[in-house]
Each structure stands twice: as structure tokens, then as C-alpha cells.
Design a protein around this motif. Structure first.
Motif, PDB file in Angstrom:
ATOM      1  N   ARG A  65    -124.898  53.391  20.709  1.00 34.20           N
ATOM      2  CA  ARG A  65    -125.899  53.272  21.576  1.00 34.20           C
ATOM      3  C   ARG A  65    -127.251  54.111  21.190  1.00 34.20           C
ATOM      4  O   ARG A  65    -127.000  55.041  20.668  1.00 34.20           O
ATOM      5  CB  ARG A  65    -125.703  53.680  22.919  1.00 34.20           C
ATOM      6  N   CYS A  85    -129.142  58.836  19.313  1.00 36.13           N
ATOM      7  CA  CYS A  85    -128.226  58.139  18.826  1.00 36.13           C
ATOM      8  C   CYS A  85    -127.052  58.619  19.525  1.00 36.13           C
ATOM      9  O   CYS A  85    -126.533  59.807  19.542  1.00 36.13           O
ATOM     10  CB  CYS A  85    -128.425  58.048  17.370  1.00 36.13           C
ATOM     11  N   ASN A 136    -128.946  48.656  17.064  1.00 35.93           N
ATOM     12  CA  ASN A 136    -129.767  49.047  17.972  1.00 35.93           C
ATOM     13  C   ASN A 136    -130.791  50.020  17.751  1.00 35.93           C
ATOM     14  O   ASN A 136    -131.857  50.006  18.547  1.00 35.93           O
ATOM     15  CB  ASN A 136    -128.795  49.920  18.877  1.00 35.93           C
ATOM     16  N   LYS A 144    -123.487  48.876  14.786  1.00 39.54           N
ATOM     17  CA  LYS A 144    -124.023  48.605  15.887  1.00 39.54           C
ATOM     18  C   LYS A 144    -125.269  49.634  16.101  1.00 39.54           C
ATOM     19  O   LYS A 144    -126.277  49.444  16.531  1.00 39.54           O
ATOM     20  CB  LYS A 144    -122.952  49.190  17.027  1.00 39.54           C
ATOM     21  N   VAL A 152    -133.048  43.130  16.484  1.00 46.08           N
ATOM     22  CA  VAL A 152    -131.270  43.435  16.442  1.00 46.08           C
ATOM     23  C   VAL A 152    -130.864  42.008  15.912  1.00 46.08           C
ATOM     24  O   VAL A 152    -129.956  42.295  15.308  1.00 46.08           O
ATOM     25  CB  VAL A 152    -131.039  43.411  18.041  1.00 46.08           C
TER      26      VAL A 152
END
Length: 144
Positions: A73, A68, A31, A27, A129
Motif C-alpha cells: 500500500r 510505502c 500503487n 503491487k 496503475v
């Protein structure tokens, strides 16, 4: 009609790898690829003054950072150490000029560089992404 699955062990291994889903690192990588594009476009759109600051005070362009988070996220903004975020907000949104007595004067229009960076990044972020996630899924499936 087939009564058994060929290569059942490989098939089960593939299903178990896919069932694990995306890790936090996956992830974060996806991101971050999108955030890098937005950060580059924001830096290009952010106005730069001709003023040469002394000491630790950076230009607004040089105060852009990405942060980060442990949940994967990634946020792009202005560093709190630079104390330039509020100035960037005034430059972006505009402000009502006041004199030293507090009397309001004209409205100074904003430059809306944040919105320009969002507009310039719109399709590119999703594509970055998507490519990152595609490479992660390909790795889990065993194509790479």
C-alpha cells in the motif's frame, strides 16, 4: 482435433509465472505510480500562504509525503514531523471561529483542496496503475 499441446514446456512455464501472481514489489510499483499522480495534484491544489516560516516549520505544501507500507500500500498525506496535518484539515474542511472567551462566531468555509486533487486525479490514477500492472504482466508473460 489436436491431441497434444505444442511447446508444452513454454506453456507450462508461462502458466507457472502467471500463477505466482503479483509480488509485493509489483503491487508497490503500481500503487506508487498512482500515488505520485495524486501527490502532484495535491501539491498543486494545496494553498500556500505568503508567510515565511522560521526554523523547521514547513508550508503545508512542503509537508506532503507518501508512505510505502510492507504490504504494497502507498498512502499520501501530511508528515507527522511537520505537525501540519491538522492545519491542512482546518483549511480543507473549514472551521467555526471562536474568540478568546470561547464564544462561537461565523463559520469559515473550507477550501476543499483535497477533494479538488481527488477529482483532478480520478482517471489518471487508474490509468497509471493499469499501465504499471500491464507492464508487469507483459514481463511475466515474456513479451518484454
Amino acid at each position: 482435433m489436436a491431441k497434444s499441446v505444442e511447446n508444452e514446456g513454454n506453456f507450462e512455464a508461462l502458466l507457472s509465472r502467471l500463477a505466482q501472481g503479483l509480488t509485493i514489489d509489483d503491487k508497490l510499483k503500481a500503487n506508487k505510480s498512482g500515488a505520485d499522480i495524486f501527490k502532484k495534484n495535491l501539491k498543486a491544489a494545496t494553498p500556500r500562504s505568503d508567510t515565511e516560516y522560521k526554523g523547521k516549520t514547513p508550508h503545508i505544501q512542503d509537508a506532503i509525503v507518501e508512505e510505502c507500507h510492507p504490504d504494497g500500500r502507498v498512502e499520501v498525506g501530511f508528515s507527522s514531523e511537520s505537525s501540519r496535518g491538522y492545519i491542512a484539515r482546518f483549511q480543507n474542511d473549514g472551521w467555526i471561529a471562536t474568540d478568546r472567551n470561547g464564544k462561537s462566531h461565523k463559520h469559515v468555509p473550507g477550501k476543499h483542496f483535497w477533494e479538488q486533487a481527488e477529482h483532478a486525479s480520478r482517471g489518471k490514477i487508474q490509468e497509471a496503475v493499469k499501465q504499471s500492472l500491464k507492464s508487469t504482466i507483459d514481463r511475466k508473460v515474456g513479451k518484454l
